[in-house]
Design a protein around this motif. Structure first.
Motif, PDB file in Angstrom:
ATOM      1  N   GLN A   1       0.837  -1.208   0.000  1.00 18.29           N
ATOM      2  CA  GLN A   1       0.000   0.000   0.000  1.00 18.29           C
ATOM      3  C   GLN A   1       0.872   1.259   0.000  1.00 18.29           C
ATOM      4  O   GLN A   1       0.579   2.216  -0.724  1.00 18.29           O
ATOM      5  CB  GLN A   1      -0.900  -0.014   1.233  1.00 18.29           C
ATOM      6  CG  GLN A   1      -2.040   0.970   1.146  1.00 18.29           C
ATOM      7  CD  GLN A   1      -2.962   0.805   2.340  1.00 18.29           C
ATOM      8  OE1 GLN A   1      -2.499   0.758   3.487  1.00 18.29           O
ATOM      9  NE2 GLN A   1      -4.240   0.704   2.080  1.00 18.29           N
TER      10      GLN A   1
ATOM     11  N   SER B   1       0.988   4.058  -2.931  1.00 20.20           N
ATOM     12  CA  SER B   1       0.666   5.483  -2.760  1.00 20.20           C
ATOM     13  C   SER B   1       1.850   6.358  -3.215  1.00 20.20           C
ATOM     14  O   SER B   1       1.647   7.431  -3.791  1.00 20.20           O
ATOM     15  CB  SER B   1       0.230   5.812  -1.334  1.00 20.20           C
ATOM     16  OG  SER B   1       1.255   5.515  -0.448  1.00 20.20           O
TER      17      SER B   1
ATOM     18  N   GLN C   1       1.681   6.475  -6.959  1.00 20.16           N
ATOM     19  CA  GLN C   1       0.585   7.339  -7.421  1.00 20.16           C
ATOM     20  C   GLN C   1       0.941   8.815  -7.279  1.00 20.16           C
ATOM     21  O   GLN C   1       0.524   9.649  -8.089  1.00 20.16           O
ATOM     22  CB  GLN C   1      -0.706   6.992  -6.676  1.00 20.16           C
ATOM     23  CG  GLN C   1      -1.283   5.664  -7.160  1.00 20.16           C
ATOM     24  CD  GLN C   1      -2.540   5.235  -6.419  1.00 20.16           C
ATOM     25  OE1 GLN C   1      -3.149   6.024  -5.708  1.00 20.16           O
ATOM     26  NE2 GLN C   1      -2.908   3.982  -6.583  1.00 20.16           N
TER      27      GLN C   1
END
Ligand SMILES: Cc1cc2nc3c(=O)[nH]c(=O)nc-3n(C[C@H](O)[C@H](O)[C@H](O)COP(=O)(O)O)c2cc1C
Length: 149
Positions: free
Chosen positions: A77, A81, A84
């Protein structure tokens, strides 16, 4: 326009931070409506890649299983992130000191979370590794004690 502003020095009042701030201000003068996202790796270091993350990277099946079990599994995760953040950026501004002729380890930790086969690194038909992140301007401000040209 989105600017991702990254700093790597552990010192709050650092030279490289002043340099990257000045670079961001120059960009903002040209693009007053730009959004700036901060990623301060020096003052808020991210974790290094962990064993569970390394295990998830081993095969696409291991990655799919880790993500299906829990999106936070194995640090995927965090990696996602950080990827992104880069994908959303039109421009990257990086301020960093030179430490022992290279970059601080906090920056390498960021690279390790960012570069992932199957996500940001692909394979050409000939078996060559290819970067999957679109090219974009990256401005790097480096502070060092020595003078390098
Ligand atoms: C652990 C460490 C290693 C360093 N290694 C180098 C080096 O290899 N070459 C150099 O010119 N300066 C080196 N320096 C000096 C820093 O690059 C210099 O002080 C720089 O201005 C620090 O940037 P900052 O103000 O953004 O933290 C080193 C400093 C530290 C703390």
């Amino acid at each position: 326009m989105n600017i991702l502003h990254i700093d790597c020095s552990a010192r709050a009042g650092s030279h490289s931070r002043a340099l990257s701030n000045a670079m961001v201000q120059k960009l903002l003068a040209r693009h007053p409506h730009a959004e700036v996202l901060r990623r301060d790796l020096g003052l808020e270091p991210i974790p290094h890649a962990e064993a569970a993350y390394a295990a998830a990277l081993a095969t696409p099946a291991a990655m799919a299983a880790a993500q299906a079990a829990n999106p936070a599994n194995g640090g995927v995760q965090l990696s996602e992130s950080l990827i992104q953040e880069v994908e959303a950026a039109d421009v990257l501004v990086i301020g960093t000191p030179m430490n022992n002729f290279t970059l601080p380890s906090v920056f390498k930790a960021w690279i390790d979370q960012l570069l992932r086969v199957g996500r940001t690194i692909g394979m050409s038909a000939g078996g060559e590794k290819v970067g999957l992140l679109a090219d974009r301007p990256v401005y790097v401000g480096i502070a060092s004690r020595g003078v390098f040209s």
